[in-house]
Scaffold this motif. Structure first.
Motif, PDB file in Angstrom:
ATOM      1  N   ILE A 117     107.476 -15.953  74.633  1.00  0.00           N
ATOM      2  CA  ILE A 117     108.630 -16.539  75.330  1.00  0.00           C
ATOM      3  C   ILE A 117     109.369 -17.404  74.319  1.00  0.00           C
ATOM      4  N   GLY A 118     110.604 -17.018  73.991  1.00  0.00           N
ATOM      5  CA  GLY A 118     111.374 -17.814  73.038  1.00  0.00           C
ATOM      6  C   GLY A 118     110.639 -17.930  71.711  1.00  0.00           C
ATOM      7  N   GLY A 119     110.813 -19.046  71.035  1.00  0.00           N
ATOM      8  CA  GLY A 119     110.046 -19.365  69.833  1.00  0.00           C
ATOM      9  C   GLY A 119     110.115 -18.292  68.777  1.00  0.00           C
ATOM     10  N   THR A 120     108.963 -18.064  68.118  1.00  0.00           N
ATOM     11  CA  THR A 120     108.943 -17.171  66.968  1.00  0.00           C
ATOM     12  C   THR A 120     108.855 -15.706  67.362  1.00  0.00           C
ATOM     13  N   ASN A 121     108.479 -15.422  68.592  1.00  0.00           N
ATOM     14  CA  ASN A 121     108.266 -14.033  69.015  1.00  0.00           C
ATOM     15  C   ASN A 121     108.921 -13.823  70.378  1.00  0.00           C
ATOM     16  N   PRO A 122     110.268 -13.908  70.421  1.00  0.00           N
ATOM     17  CA  PRO A 122     110.944 -13.948  71.730  1.00  0.00           C
ATOM     18  C   PRO A 122     111.107 -12.567  72.345  1.00  0.00           C
ATOM     19  N   THR A 123     109.997 -11.993  72.838  1.00  0.00           N
ATOM     20  CA  THR A 123     110.141 -10.743  73.581  1.00  0.00           C
ATOM     21  C   THR A 123     110.860 -10.996  74.897  1.00  0.00           C
TER      22      THR A 123
END
Ligand SMILES: [Zn+2]
Length: 260
Positions: free
Chosen positions: A214-220
């Motif tokens: 969620i958001g951040g470095t890995n915003p799938t």
């Protein structure tokens, strides 16, 4: 049969929000969004990941605050065949596909992750499992029974992956094949996240949404979409609870109805 089916608090549907693999954004962003409205999620940890081990204390604290910290194995092996078909090789993160697993290997794999979680997160007799890559069979030809037996030694329920829009019927649910809707929608569109929840209301069912980052470095999933979904759930006729909590409730209701 319990007719009509009832959910706690007169809710018209159950919803479980699940988050796979253990990306740091789940601690930093998904959990605060949930806790702002007193909700709890299910976080399936791929416990072989270095960043998961580094943040074990944070995951343990989340467990103590009421989130479910579930088993997503040590090595996160899936079936190799789809990758071989598409790319002619296995991805770097999956050197050993499930086709190569024996019954003993999958038992060791599930057990090692269950042991790590018990020791580092804390014991939880209700802890559930999520099949990595949604793959439910070892060996070739595919053998589901051995994988299920390994899961059942440690867990009473397990979630499979990621189609859009599926809803579990509490009267017909297979506890080792709890279906989830794909929550990864790049681009911030919240409609595909809300749709399975509304479908669950229409039939009195149980929607499970499967996110990764969620958001951040890995915003799938964009954080704004995640927040909008949570606001929708908080305002609506929903019982939002971890997978283990809903699965135990359904199991108990079904057992009581059989005794009548
Ligand atoms: Zn995964």
């Amino acid at each position: 049969m319990p007719a009509p089916w009832t959910w706690p608090n007169r809710a018209r549907a159950a919803v479980s929000l699940t988050y796979d693999d253990g990306d740091g954004s789940l601690i930093n962003e998904a959990m605060p969004d949930l806790e702002a409205v007193e909700l709890r999620g299910t976080f399936y940890l791929h416990v072989g990941r270095g960043d998961v081990k580094q943040r074990a204390a944070d995951w343990q604290a989340a467990h103590k605050r009421g989130h479910e910290i579930g088993n997503h194995t040590v090595r996160h092996a899936g079936r190799g065949e789809p990758y071989m078909k598409a790319y002619g090789k296995l991805p770097d993160w999956m050197p050993l596909p499930l086709e190569k697993f024996t019954p003993k290997m999958i038992d060791d794999e599930v057990t090692a992750a269950a042991d790590w979680l018990r020791e580092n997160i804390g014991p939880d007799p209700d802890r559930t499992f999520a099949y990595p890559c949604g793959a439910v069979a070892i060996g070739d030809p595919p053998d589901e029974k051995s994988y299920d037996a390994a899961v059942l030694r440690h867990h009473f329920a397990a979630r499979v992956g990621g189609a859009d829009g599926c809803v579990n019927d509490p009267l017909a649910v297979n506890f080792l094949r709890i279906a989830s809707s794909n929550g990864d929608h790049y681009g911030g569109d919240v409609a595909p996240l809300i749709k399975p929840c509304e479908q669950a209301v229409a039939v009195g069912g149980w929607a499970v949404i499967g996110f990764h980052g969620i958001g951040g470095t890995n915003p799938t999933t964009e954080r704004a979409a995640h927040k909008t979904l949570i606001a929708h759930l908080h305002a609506g006729p929903y019982w939002v609870a971890p997978v283990k909590t809903v699965a135990r409730y359904v199991q108990t209701m079904l057992e009581q109805s059989r005794k009548k």
